[in-house]
Write a protein that holds these residues in place. Structure first.
Motif, PDB file in Angstrom:
ATOM      1  N   SER A  79     102.383  39.531  13.997  1.00  0.00           N
ATOM      2  CA  SER A  79     103.304  39.494  15.130  1.00  0.00           C
ATOM      3  C   SER A  79     102.664  38.690  16.260  1.00  0.00           C
ATOM      4  CB  SER A  79     103.578  40.915  15.612  1.00  0.00           C
ATOM      5  OG  SER A  79     102.380  41.478  16.140  1.00  0.00           O
ATOM      6  N   THR A  80     103.433  38.414  17.288  1.00  0.00           N
ATOM      7  CA  THR A  80     102.908  37.686  18.446  1.00  0.00           C
ATOM      8  C   THR A  80     101.710  38.413  19.040  1.00  0.00           C
ATOM      9  OG1 THR A  80     105.101  36.801  18.920  1.00  0.00           O
ATOM     10  CG2 THR A  80     103.492  36.763  20.722  1.00  0.00           C
ATOM     11  N   GLU A  81     101.812  39.713  19.171  1.00  0.00           N
ATOM     12  CA  GLU A  81     100.689  40.488  19.717  1.00  0.00           C
ATOM     13  C   GLU A  81      99.453  40.359  18.832  1.00  0.00           C
ATOM     14  OE1 GLU A  81      99.600  44.995  21.257  1.00  0.00           O
ATOM     15  OE2 GLU A  81     101.606  44.572  20.524  1.00  0.00           O
ATOM     16  N   GLY A  82      99.638  40.438  17.531  1.00  0.00           N
ATOM     17  CA  GLY A  82      98.521  40.285  16.593  1.00  0.00           C
ATOM     18  C   GLY A  82      97.892  38.900  16.673  1.00  0.00           C
TER      19      GLY A  82
ATOM     20  N   ASP B  74      91.744  35.957  17.747  1.00  0.00           N
ATOM     21  CA  ASP B  74      90.433  35.377  18.051  1.00  0.00           C
ATOM     22  C   ASP B  74      89.394  36.453  18.352  1.00  0.00           C
ATOM     23  OD1 ASP B  74      91.156  32.744  17.593  1.00  0.00           O
ATOM     24  OD2 ASP B  74      91.697  32.378  19.692  1.00  0.00           O
ATOM     25  N   ASP B  75      89.759  37.460  19.124  1.00  0.00           N
ATOM     26  CA  ASP B  75      88.831  38.557  19.411  1.00  0.00           C
ATOM     27  C   ASP B  75      88.481  39.314  18.128  1.00  0.00           C
ATOM     28  OD1 ASP B  75      88.819  37.921  22.102  1.00  0.00           O
ATOM     29  OD2 ASP B  75      90.366  39.392  22.607  1.00  0.00           O
ATOM     30  N   TRP B  76      89.478  39.553  17.290  1.00  0.00           N
ATOM     31  CA  TRP B  76      89.254  40.236  16.013  1.00  0.00           C
ATOM     32  C   TRP B  76      88.299  39.406  15.145  1.00  0.00           C
ATOM     33  CZ3 TRP B  76      90.504  38.607  11.030  1.00  0.00           C
ATOM     34  CH2 TRP B  76      90.384  39.581  10.030  1.00  0.00           C
ATOM     35  N   LEU B  77      88.513  38.110  15.108  1.00  0.00           N
ATOM     36  CA  LEU B  77      87.685  37.229  14.288  1.00  0.00           C
ATOM     37  C   LEU B  77      86.240  37.226  14.774  1.00  0.00           C
ATOM     38  CD1 LEU B  77      87.895  35.384  11.848  1.00  0.00           C
ATOM     39  CD2 LEU B  77      88.448  33.511  13.409  1.00  0.00           C
TER      40      LEU B  77
ATOM     41  N   GLU C 181     101.430  22.268  11.838  1.00  0.00           N
ATOM     42  CA  GLU C 181     102.885  22.372  11.928  1.00  0.00           C
ATOM     43  C   GLU C 181     103.426  23.792  12.000  1.00  0.00           C
ATOM     44  OE1 GLU C 181     104.452  20.081   8.723  1.00  0.00           O
ATOM     45  OE2 GLU C 181     103.496  18.249   9.415  1.00  0.00           O
ATOM     46  N   VAL C 182     102.628  24.786  11.678  1.00  0.00           N
ATOM     47  CA  VAL C 182     103.111  26.174  11.664  1.00  0.00           C
ATOM     48  C   VAL C 182     102.324  26.953  12.701  1.00  0.00           C
ATOM     49  CG1 VAL C 182     103.391  28.238  10.245  1.00  0.00           C
ATOM     50  CG2 VAL C 182     103.602  25.998   9.201  1.00  0.00           C
ATOM     51  N   ASP C 183     103.024  27.617  13.611  1.00  0.00           N
ATOM     52  CA  ASP C 183     102.291  28.328  14.659  1.00  0.00           C
ATOM     53  C   ASP C 183     102.423  29.845  14.575  1.00  0.00           C
ATOM     54  OD1 ASP C 183     104.885  28.646  15.469  1.00  0.00           O
ATOM     55  OD2 ASP C 183     104.592  27.831  17.468  1.00  0.00           O
ATOM     56  N   ASP C 184     103.054  30.355  13.523  1.00  0.00           N
ATOM     57  CA  ASP C 184     103.223  31.807  13.441  1.00  0.00           C
ATOM     58  C   ASP C 184     102.327  32.435  12.377  1.00  0.00           C
ATOM     59  OD1 ASP C 184     104.553  30.774  11.265  1.00  0.00           O
ATOM     60  OD2 ASP C 184     106.287  32.093  11.446  1.00  0.00           O
ATOM     61  N   GLU C 185     101.274  31.719  11.969  1.00  0.00           N
ATOM     62  CA  GLU C 185     100.315  32.232  10.991  1.00  0.00           C
ATOM     63  C   GLU C 185      98.914  32.075  11.556  1.00  0.00           C
ATOM     64  OE1 GLU C 185     100.969  29.780   7.600  1.00  0.00           O
ATOM     65  OE2 GLU C 185     102.981  30.557   7.254  1.00  0.00           O
ATOM     66  N   CYS C 186      98.015  32.927  11.078  1.00  0.00           N
ATOM     67  CA  CYS C 186      96.605  32.829  11.434  1.00  0.00           C
ATOM     68  C   CYS C 186      95.815  32.608  10.149  1.00  0.00           C
ATOM     69  CB  CYS C 186      96.127  34.093  12.129  1.00  0.00           C
ATOM     70  SG  CYS C 186      96.879  34.375  13.737  1.00  0.00           S
TER      71      CYS C 186
ATOM     72  N   LEU D  44      94.140  45.069  11.814  1.00  0.00           N
ATOM     73  CA  LEU D  44      95.255  44.122  11.871  1.00  0.00           C
ATOM     74  C   LEU D  44      96.556  44.710  11.327  1.00  0.00           C
ATOM     75  CD1 LEU D  44      93.816  40.655  10.751  1.00  0.00           C
ATOM     76  CD2 LEU D  44      94.371  41.434  13.056  1.00  0.00           C
ATOM     77  N   ALA D  45      96.463  45.786  10.583  1.00  0.00           N
ATOM     78  CA  ALA D  45      97.628  46.358   9.893  1.00  0.00           C
ATOM     79  C   ALA D  45      98.840  46.586  10.802  1.00  0.00           C
ATOM     80  CB  ALA D  45      97.238  47.640   9.168  1.00  0.00           C
ATOM     81  N   PRO D  46      98.672  47.102  12.006  1.00  0.00           N
ATOM     82  CA  PRO D  46      99.854  47.337  12.852  1.00  0.00           C
ATOM     83  C   PRO D  46     100.606  46.057  13.227  1.00  0.00           C
ATOM     84  CG  PRO D  46      97.947  48.514  13.726  1.00  0.00           C
ATOM     85  CD  PRO D  46      97.451  47.610  12.638  1.00  0.00           C
ATOM     86  N   TYR D  47      99.949  44.903  13.077  1.00  0.00           N
ATOM     87  CA  TYR D  47     100.546  43.642  13.492  1.00  0.00           C
ATOM     88  C   TYR D  47     101.031  42.784  12.322  1.00  0.00           C
ATOM     89  CZ  TYR D  47      97.742  45.165  17.417  1.00  0.00           C
ATOM     90  OH  TYR D  47      97.174  45.924  18.401  1.00  0.00           O
ATOM     91  N   GLN D  48     100.805  43.262  11.102  1.00  0.00           N
ATOM     92  CA  GLN D  48     101.186  42.471   9.926  1.00  0.00           C
ATOM     93  C   GLN D  48     102.698  42.392   9.758  1.00  0.00           C
ATOM     94  OE1 GLN D  48      99.124  44.292   6.589  1.00  0.00           O
ATOM     95  NE2 GLN D  48      97.817  42.495   6.459  1.00  0.00           N
ATOM     96  N   GLN D  49     103.183  41.177   9.559  1.00  0.00           N
ATOM     97  CA  GLN D  49     104.596  40.950   9.255  1.00  0.00           C
ATOM     98  C   GLN D  49     104.820  41.021   7.740  1.00  0.00           C
ATOM     99  OE1 GLN D  49     106.548  41.085  11.585  1.00  0.00           O
ATOM    100  NE2 GLN D  49     105.719  40.121  13.385  1.00  0.00           N
ATOM    101  N   LYS D  50     103.793  40.635   6.988  1.00  0.00           N
ATOM    102  CA  LYS D  50     103.766  40.744   5.532  1.00  0.00           C
ATOM    103  C   LYS D  50     102.302  40.703   5.110  1.00  0.00           C
ATOM    104  CE  LYS D  50     104.755  35.831   4.689  1.00  0.00           C
ATOM    105  NZ  LYS D  50     105.642  34.892   4.007  1.00  0.00           N
ATOM    106  N   PRO D  51     102.004  41.076   3.871  1.00  0.00           N
ATOM    107  CA  PRO D  51     100.596  41.146   3.453  1.00  0.00           C
ATOM    108  C   PRO D  51      99.884  39.801   3.575  1.00  0.00           C
ATOM    109  CG  PRO D  51     102.016  42.224   1.840  1.00  0.00           C
ATOM    110  CD  PRO D  51     102.920  41.522   2.819  1.00  0.00           C
ATOM    111  N   GLN D  52      98.597  39.886   3.866  1.00  0.00           N
ATOM    112  CA  GLN D  52      97.791  38.676   3.942  1.00  0.00           C
ATOM    113  C   GLN D  52      97.699  38.025   2.564  1.00  0.00           C
ATOM    114  OE1 GLN D  52      94.186  40.684   5.096  1.00  0.00           O
ATOM    115  NE2 GLN D  52      93.156  39.997   3.246  1.00  0.00           N
ATOM    116  N   ARG D  53      97.362  36.762   2.561  1.00  0.00           N
ATOM    117  CA  ARG D  53      97.192  36.025   1.313  1.00  0.00           C
ATOM    118  C   ARG D  53      95.803  35.405   1.317  1.00  0.00           C
ATOM    119  NH1 ARG D  53      99.839  30.434  -0.524  1.00  0.00           N
ATOM    120  NH2 ARG D  53      99.069  30.474  -2.653  1.00  0.00           N
TER     121      ARG D  53
END
Length: 97
Positions: free
Chosen positions: A11-14, A19-22, A45-50, A78-87
């Motif tokens: 999510s946007t909050e996540g 950066d702090d989490w990393l 080109e994609v700004d909604d992924e980390c 990070l779980a509370p901010y996940q939109q879908k599982p990490q890859r």
């Protein structure tokens, strides 16, 4: 050398906290055998992924990290901010040409 490309869908909050989490993950990883580096990658080109790139000396040492309680704790933050599982995709670095 083993490279891991990890893609987080947050999510946007996540994304704002990524950066702090990393930085915290990097501090934890300093204590793991075989850890070489961790780095954020920013898609053009994609700004909604980390994305991040993780380097380890060997697959066995990477697995020790990924099976650790420290890894689980970091991912759970990070779980509370996940939109879908990490890859995650794992690569072995080939010879230079």
């Amino acid at each position: 050398m083993i490279l891991v490309h990890v893609q987080h869908y947050l999510s946007t909050e996540g994304r704002n906290q990524f950066d702090d989490w990393l930085q915290e993950v990097a501090r934890v990883l300093q204590h793991f055998d075989g850890f070489i580096s961790i780095r954020r990658m920013e898609p053009i080109e994609v700004d909604d992924e980390c994305h991040l790139l993780l380097k380890f000396e060997s697959l066995d040492l990477l697995r020790q990290w990924s099976n650790s309680s420290e890894h689980d704790q970091m991912i759970s933050r990070l779980a509370p901010y996940q939109q879908k599982p990490q890859r995650s995709r794992i690569f072995r670095l080939g010879d230079s040409i």
